[in-house]
Design a protein around this motif. Sequence first.
Motif, PDB file in Angstrom:
ATOM      1  N   UNK A 144       0.822  -1.213   0.000  1.00 23.76           N
ATOM      2  CA  UNK A 144       0.000   0.000   0.000  1.00 23.76           C
ATOM      3  C   UNK A 144       0.856   1.262   0.000  1.00 23.76           C
ATOM      4  N   UNK A 145       2.151   1.118  -0.236  1.00 22.93           N
ATOM      5  CA  UNK A 145       3.028   2.297  -0.244  1.00 22.93           C
ATOM      6  C   UNK A 145       2.631   3.320  -1.312  1.00 22.93           C
ATOM      7  N   UNK A 146       2.223   2.899  -2.533  1.00 22.61           N
ATOM      8  CA  UNK A 146       1.838   3.920  -3.528  1.00 22.61           C
ATOM      9  C   UNK A 146       0.651   4.778  -3.082  1.00 22.61           C
ATOM     10  N   UNK A 147      -0.202   4.256  -2.220  1.00 19.03           N
ATOM     11  CA  UNK A 147      -1.363   5.017  -1.761  1.00 19.03           C
ATOM     12  C   UNK A 147      -1.034   5.910  -0.559  1.00 19.03           C
ATOM     13  N   UNK A 148       0.174   5.756  -0.006  1.00 18.67           N
ATOM     14  CA  UNK A 148       0.604   6.580   1.122  1.00 18.67           C
ATOM     15  C   UNK A 148       1.065   7.920   0.560  1.00 18.67           C
ATOM     16  N   UNK A 149       0.170   8.911   0.600  1.00 26.75           N
ATOM     17  CA  UNK A 149       0.429  10.182  -0.085  1.00 26.75           C
ATOM     18  C   UNK A 149       1.093  11.225   0.797  1.00 26.75           C
ATOM     19  N   UNK A 150       1.030  11.063   2.106  1.00 27.44           N
ATOM     20  CA  UNK A 150       1.645  12.059   2.985  1.00 27.44           C
ATOM     21  C   UNK A 150       2.198  11.384   4.225  1.00 27.44           C
ATOM     22  N   UNK A 151       3.440  11.735   4.553  1.00 32.31           N
ATOM     23  CA  UNK A 151       4.093  11.259   5.777  1.00 32.31           C
ATOM     24  C   UNK A 151       4.654  12.502   6.455  1.00 32.31           C
ATOM     25  N   UNK A 152       4.226  12.755   7.675  1.00 38.91           N
ATOM     26  CA  UNK A 152       4.676  13.967   8.344  1.00 38.91           C
ATOM     27  C   UNK A 152       4.952  13.663   9.805  1.00 38.91           C
ATOM     28  N   UNK A 153       6.216  13.758  10.204  1.00 39.59           N
ATOM     29  CA  UNK A 153       6.518  13.550  11.625  1.00 39.59           C
ATOM     30  C   UNK A 153       5.919  14.691  12.442  1.00 39.59           C
ATOM     31  N   UNK A 154       5.473  14.357  13.625  1.00 41.81           N
ATOM     32  CA  UNK A 154       4.903  15.359  14.525  1.00 41.81           C
ATOM     33  C   UNK A 154       5.923  15.570  15.644  1.00 41.81           C
ATOM     34  N   UNK A 155       6.171  16.817  15.950  1.00 43.01           N
ATOM     35  CA  UNK A 155       7.124  17.125  17.020  1.00 43.01           C
ATOM     36  C   UNK A 155       6.712  16.356  18.271  1.00 43.01           C
ATOM     37  N   UNK A 156       7.711  15.965  19.051  1.00 40.13           N
ATOM     38  CA  UNK A 156       7.406  15.183  20.258  1.00 40.13           C
ATOM     39  C   UNK A 156       6.352  15.896  21.086  1.00 40.13           C
ATOM     40  N   UNK A 157       5.337  15.152  21.444  1.00 42.51           N
ATOM     41  CA  UNK A 157       4.229  15.711  22.207  1.00 42.51           C
ATOM     42  C   UNK A 157       4.629  15.853  23.670  1.00 42.51           C
ATOM     43  N   UNK A 158       3.720  16.334  24.456  1.00 37.03           N
ATOM     44  CA  UNK A 158       3.972  16.553  25.882  1.00 37.03           C
ATOM     45  C   UNK A 158       4.371  15.257  26.581  1.00 37.03           C
ATOM     46  N   UNK A 159       3.856  14.116  26.085  1.00 33.41           N
ATOM     47  CA  UNK A 159       4.206  12.842  26.710  1.00 33.41           C
ATOM     48  C   UNK A 159       5.543  12.303  26.204  1.00 33.41           C
ATOM     49  N   UNK A 160       6.168  13.000  25.259  1.00 30.65           N
ATOM     50  CA  UNK A 160       7.498  12.622  24.785  1.00 30.65           C
ATOM     51  C   UNK A 160       7.519  11.456  23.815  1.00 30.65           C
ATOM     52  N   UNK A 161       6.372  11.067  23.286  1.00 28.42           N
ATOM     53  CA  UNK A 161       6.318   9.919  22.380  1.00 28.42           C
ATOM     54  C   UNK A 161       6.450  10.370  20.925  1.00 28.42           C
ATOM     55  N   UNK A 162       7.105   9.556  20.136  1.00 28.97           N
ATOM     56  CA  UNK A 162       7.277   9.808  18.707  1.00 28.97           C
ATOM     57  C   UNK A 162       5.940   9.575  18.000  1.00 28.97           C
ATOM     58  N   UNK A 163       5.561  10.519  17.112  1.00 28.76           N
ATOM     59  CA  UNK A 163       4.303  10.392  16.379  1.00 28.76           C
ATOM     60  C   UNK A 163       4.511  10.773  14.924  1.00 28.76           C
ATOM     61  N   UNK A 164       3.622  10.245  14.068  1.00 26.80           N
ATOM     62  CA  UNK A 164       3.669  10.573  12.650  1.00 26.80           C
ATOM     63  C   UNK A 164       2.235  10.677  12.126  1.00 26.80           C
ATOM     64  N   UNK A 165       2.000  11.672  11.272  1.00 28.66           N
ATOM     65  CA  UNK A 165       0.689  11.869  10.634  1.00 28.66           C
ATOM     66  C   UNK A 165       0.781  11.301   9.222  1.00 28.66           C
ATOM     67  N   UNK A 166      -0.154  10.433   8.850  1.00 25.62           N
ATOM     68  CA  UNK A 166      -0.139   9.766   7.546  1.00 25.62           C
ATOM     69  C   UNK A 166      -1.461  10.000   6.831  1.00 25.62           C
ATOM     70  N   UNK A 167      -1.384  10.081   5.519  1.00 27.12           N
ATOM     71  CA  UNK A 167      -2.601  10.171   4.698  1.00 27.12           C
ATOM     72  C   UNK A 167      -2.486   9.143   3.580  1.00 27.12           C
ATOM     73  N   UNK A 168      -3.530   8.361   3.434  1.00 23.90           N
ATOM     74  CA  UNK A 168      -3.634   7.387   2.356  1.00 23.90           C
ATOM     75  C   UNK A 168      -4.750   7.834   1.423  1.00 23.90           C
ATOM     76  N   UNK A 169      -4.564   7.609   0.135  1.00 22.28           N
ATOM     77  CA  UNK A 169      -5.585   7.967  -0.845  1.00 22.28           C
ATOM     78  C   UNK A 169      -5.919   6.739  -1.682  1.00 22.28           C
TER      79      UNK A 169
END
Length: 178
Positions: free
Chosen positions: A104-129
């Motif tokens: 499903x990699x071709x449908x993964x249209x956006x990958x955006x790391x999110x700055x470490x949140x208050x809880x200090x956990x690594x996060x990423x915002x993804x969009x699939x089309x």
Amino acid sequence: MNPLSPLVQAFSVFWRQRSAQEQRTLRFAALALSLLLAYQLIWNPIQQAAKLASLQLESTQKLAAFTQDAKRTLMGAASPAGANPTPSVSLMLWVEQAARAIGIEPQLTQRQPIAHSADGKERVQLKFSAVPFDPLLRWLAQANAAGFGVVQLEITPQPGSKTGLVDASIQLGRRGGS
């Protein structure tokens, strides 16, 4: 002069030439024809539109219920026993590798790391089309098994798609430490 006058006169002559029994039969036939036309032109289209609307509503309700169940399952899934996230693999790298492995990699249209949140956990915002729904769920299950939890999930069916394609906005985060 009324343009219908010749027609009215012709019908009047035709009607007077008929016997009482023929006139009664013609009245009955006109009534039956009127009822059939009313059914075909008014009642039948209303019934068909109501049936179609009912089927669309039922389909939408089933999809909404299924999506809510899937969302609840994915949001509340506990980490399987013994599944610890690998600290050496970044979330972004895992996302791309797992998406490529499932196809499903071709449908993964956006990958955006999110700055470490208050809880200090690594996060990423993804969009699939236009991603197939079943492989997307398998990918999310793999994310869960790898120690990444779904923080936010929004799945929208593709307009006009009857093949199970959806658009998805997903926020993944590492469970446990950073």
